[in-house]
Write a protein that holds these residues in place. Structure first.
Motif, short mmCIF file in Angstrom:
data_model
loop_
_atom_site.label_atom_id
_atom_site.label_comp_id
_atom_site.label_asym_id
_atom_site.label_seq_id
_atom_site.Cartn_x
_atom_site.Cartn_y
_atom_site.Cartn_z
N SER A 163 0.83 -1.21 0.00
CA SER A 163 0.00 0.00 0.00
C SER A 163 0.87 1.26 0.00
O SER A 163 0.59 2.21 -0.73
CB SER A 163 -0.92 0.03 1.21
OG SER A 163 -1.55 -1.22 1.36
N MET A 164 1.92 1.27 0.83
CA MET A 164 2.80 2.45 0.88
C MET A 164 3.44 2.70 -0.47
O MET A 164 3.58 3.84 -0.92
CB MET A 164 3.91 2.24 1.93
CG MET A 164 3.42 2.22 3.36
SD MET A 164 4.84 2.22 4.50
CE MET A 164 4.03 1.72 6.02
N GLU A 165 3.85 1.63 -1.15
CA GLU A 165 4.47 1.76 -2.48
C GLU A 165 3.46 2.28 -3.50
O GLU A 165 3.75 3.19 -4.26
CB GLU A 165 5.02 0.41 -2.94
CG GLU A 165 6.27 -0.02 -2.22
CD GLU A 165 7.51 0.78 -2.62
OE1 GLU A 165 7.96 1.57 -1.79
OE2 GLU A 165 8.01 0.60 -3.75
N MET A 166 2.27 1.70 -3.50
CA MET A 166 1.26 2.08 -4.49
C MET A 166 0.79 3.52 -4.28
O MET A 166 0.51 4.24 -5.23
CB MET A 166 0.05 1.14 -4.43
CG MET A 166 0.34 -0.26 -4.94
SD MET A 166 0.92 -0.30 -6.65
CE MET A 166 2.49 -1.14 -6.49
N GLU A 167 0.70 3.92 -3.00
CA GLU A 167 0.27 5.30 -2.70
C GLU A 167 1.43 6.28 -2.86
O GLU A 167 1.22 7.50 -2.77
CB GLU A 167 -0.29 5.40 -1.28
CG GLU A 167 -1.48 4.50 -0.97
CD GLU A 167 -2.75 4.91 -1.70
OE1 GLU A 167 -2.92 6.11 -1.96
OE2 GLU A 167 -3.56 4.01 -2.03
N GLY A 168 2.63 5.76 -3.05
CA GLY A 168 3.80 6.61 -3.22
C GLY A 168 4.12 7.46 -2.00
O GLY A 168 4.44 8.64 -2.12
N TYR A 169 4.04 6.85 -0.80
CA TYR A 169 4.35 7.57 0.44
C TYR A 169 5.81 8.02 0.45
O TYR A 169 6.70 7.26 0.04
CB TYR A 169 4.16 6.65 1.65
CG TYR A 169 2.75 6.49 2.14
CD1 TYR A 169 1.66 6.83 1.34
CD2 TYR A 169 2.51 5.98 3.41
CE1 TYR A 169 0.38 6.66 1.81
CE2 TYR A 169 1.22 5.81 3.88
CZ TYR A 169 0.16 6.15 3.07
OH TYR A 169 -1.10 5.97 3.54
N SER A 170 6.08 9.21 0.98
CA SER A 170 7.46 9.67 1.18
C SER A 170 8.03 8.92 2.39
O SER A 170 7.27 8.39 3.21
CB SER A 170 7.45 11.17 1.46
OG SER A 170 6.88 11.40 2.73
N PRO A 171 9.38 8.88 2.51
CA PRO A 171 9.97 8.21 3.69
C PRO A 171 9.38 8.76 4.99
O PRO A 171 9.06 7.99 5.90
CB PRO A 171 11.46 8.55 3.57
CG PRO A 171 11.70 8.77 2.12
CD PRO A 171 10.43 9.37 1.58
N GLN A 172 9.21 10.09 5.07
CA GLN A 172 8.68 10.68 6.30
C GLN A 172 7.27 10.17 6.60
O GLN A 172 6.97 9.78 7.73
CB GLN A 172 8.69 12.22 6.18
CG GLN A 172 8.60 12.91 7.53
CD GLN A 172 9.67 12.41 8.51
OE1 GLN A 172 10.85 12.36 8.17
NE2 GLN A 172 9.24 11.99 9.70
N GLU A 173 6.44 10.13 5.55
CA GLU A 173 5.06 9.64 5.74
C GLU A 173 5.08 8.18 6.23
O GLU A 173 4.26 7.78 7.05
CB GLU A 173 4.28 9.72 4.42
CG GLU A 173 3.81 11.12 4.08
CD GLU A 173 3.18 11.20 2.69
OE1 GLU A 173 2.06 11.73 2.59
OE2 GLU A 173 3.81 10.73 1.71
N ARG A 174 6.02 7.40 5.70
CA ARG A 174 6.12 6.00 6.12
C ARG A 174 6.48 5.88 7.60
O ARG A 174 5.87 5.12 8.33
CB ARG A 174 7.17 5.28 5.26
CG ARG A 174 6.73 5.12 3.84
CD ARG A 174 7.81 4.59 2.92
NE ARG A 174 7.40 4.85 1.53
CZ ARG A 174 7.49 3.98 0.55
NH1 ARG A 174 8.00 2.79 0.75
NH2 ARG A 174 7.07 4.30 -0.65
#
Ligand code: ZN
Length: 517
Positions: A163-174
């Motif tokens: 999900s994090m990859e598909m949503e394109g989360y930034s490192p900080q958001e992760r």
């Protein structure tokens, strides 16, 4: 003054007493259909409701005669309210982020109508498997006329998951997210600023409980999705740890795992619920058009079918909703007028509303870049993307038909979940999507008895809600439907509702329609 007030109060008290005596609702002479562990019963009888609960179910008419209302159910069918155990209430069917920002008033109308749309189509209990927007859920819970709503709390994700990859989360958001630290994955290393002790299975389950979650949901995707894997998959060890912790509090773990590998890992680690049918059969593009279930696939499904404690959602609509998006004149379906407020529906019919179809076609480019071999296999001799995706979706649907029928034939514990609305598709209309899901099951060859149990009793058991819902029995919550036709003879009976009863309140079906509100 005091005396007058006292007299007034005692008069009020007498009135209240009188009301209490005639507070019960009697539904008499109706065919009661209900499932239990031994199967389905169908017989003419009488049901009494007091306040929010069923207090009497019997062939005999009760002796007491002063009911505030009596419904003669002759020729009609009383069934438990339906349960959809896979919804995403904060998603907007038909609106992506751009439309949501541009038309906030329409979004308001959509959410005002949402609870009634579910009730209109007979769904009186919903389980949202990813409560990512508690404010919105609370707003729905504050609505007067609504289904009963439960959630799995916020979806659990390991660092860098699908999900994090598909949503394109930034490192900080992760790092800011409520991720589960997979200590068994040597590739994951956290910066010193992130305290690992805040991301243990214990902490994650604690947070889900603080959100009043009744289940735990996690995603497992792999190469068989057709995408080149750039994300982290949860290890079997962390899954086991999470399941063990969830078990301490009787929270079943739901695994989104539509591939063979995902099914195998789910079996191995002891997940209680599979969130989708097995539609990703192979990572090898050469196998894409193979229409037969292999012995390995059958074996895994058979093991799942044999384990009584494993419940299985097929969620046809995740696939067939996409099929409807690119293939059919879905927006001409009159049922949608009951789901979507008119101005909202009008917008879906404009050019702006067609983003979903374009999004699917946009996958072609993505696939071509990230997994050319798979793209070439899909594209093959097709002359257009339209043709290519039509074939691909027909294949996915065929797989679900095959898997659904195979599981049904082997007495698997199927439960009804729709994934409404997946990808914010308007072809996953709240409430009505459940009716289409049941049609899809029926078309796949799944017997009507099993569809009935999956939408009522089986769902209640799988989520430990059997003391409240799932059957027409004394002491259960009076969430009930009166149907004009027999759901054990015709799947369209679920869309032939006379009255909806929610926590003892009788609601005319029309009152719930978007046309009325
Ligand atoms: Zn889902």
């Amino acid at each position: 003054m005091t005396r007058l007030l006292l007299i007034a109060l005692s008069l009020l008290w007498i009135q209240l007493q009188a009301q209490n005596d005639s507070q019960n609702l009697l539904i008499k002479n109706i065919t009661i259909i209900s499932a239990n562990t031994n199967g389905i019963t169908s017989q003419v009888g009488n049901v009494t409701i007091a306040d929010e609960n069923i207090i009497y179910v019997s062939k005999e008419e009760p002796k007491k005669s002063d009911y505030y209302q009596v419904i003669d159910g002759k020729g009609k069918y009383l069934i438990p309210g339906l349960i959809d155990s896979h919804v995403h209430l904060a998603n907007t069917a038909g609106f992506n982020g751009t439309l949501k920002n541009k038309y906030p008033d329409l979004v308001q109308l959509y959410f005002d109508q949402l609870p009634r749309s579910y009730l209109y189509f007979g769904f009186t209990t919903l389980i949202d498997v990813n409560n990512y927007d508690p404010k919105l859920i609370n707003r729905l819970l504050d609505t007067e006329i609504r289904p009963d709503i439960y959630t799995c709390g916020e979806q659990v994700a390991v660092m860098d998951d699908f999900s994090m990859e598909m949503e394109g989360y930034s490192p900080q958001e992760r790092y800011d997210s409520n991720f589960l630290n997979d200590i068994y994955n040597s590739k994951i290393s956290l910066p010193d600023t992130i305290p690992p002790e805040e991301h243990t299975p214990q902490k994650i389950i604690k947070k889900i409980r603080e959100q009043s979650g009744i289940c735990v949901k996690l995603v497992y995707e792999d190469e068989a999705s057709g995408l080149a894997v750039t994300w982290a998959k949860p290890t079997t060890h962390i899954l086991r740890d999470l399941i063990a912790e969830a078990q301490e509090f009787q929270l079943p773990l739901i695994l989104h795992a539509p591939s063979l590998e995902g099914h195998q890992i789910g079996l191995e680690t002891g997940v209680q619920i599979f969130a989708h049918g097995l539609w990703n059969w192979s990572a090898d593009p050469k196998d894409f058009r193979n229409r037969d279930l292999s012995e390995i696939h059958k074996n895994v499904l058979l093991q799942i079918a044999k384990k009584e404690q494993i419940a299985y959602q097929l969620t046809f609509r995740t696939i067939t909703g996409e099929q409807d998006l690119i293939c059919s004149d879905f927006l001409k379906d009159k049922n949608l007028e009951h789901v979507y407020p008119k101005s909202y529906l009008d917008l879906l019919k404009t050019e702006e509303g067609l983003w979903g179809k374009n999004k699917i076609f946009g996958r072609s480019e993505f696939l071509k870049e990230t997994n050319p071999e798979f793209y070439d296999a899909l594209r093959d001799n097709h002359t257009s993307d339209q043709e290519m995706w039509e074939e691909a979706m027909e294949i996915y649907r065929h797989r679900l038909n095959t898997v659904g029928r195979f599981l049904a034939e082997n007495n698997a514990y199927l439960i009804l979940g729709t994934d409404t609305p997946a990808m914010n598709m308007y072809t996953n209309p709240p409430g009505y999507n459940g009716i289409i899901e049941m049609r899809n099951w029926y078309e796949a060859g799944i017997p009507l008895e099993l569809i009935f149990a999956a939408a009522t009793f089986n769902n209640a058991i799988a989520f430990n809600l059997q003391n409240l819902y799932g059957s027409v029995e004394k002491d259960k919550i009076a969430n009930l439907l009166i149907l004009n036709s027999n759901p054990l003879l015709n799947v369209e009976a679920y869309n032939d509702i006379d009255l909806v009863i929610i926590r003892g309140d009788i609601i005319e079906r029309n009152q719930l329609s978007a046309l009325e509100n």
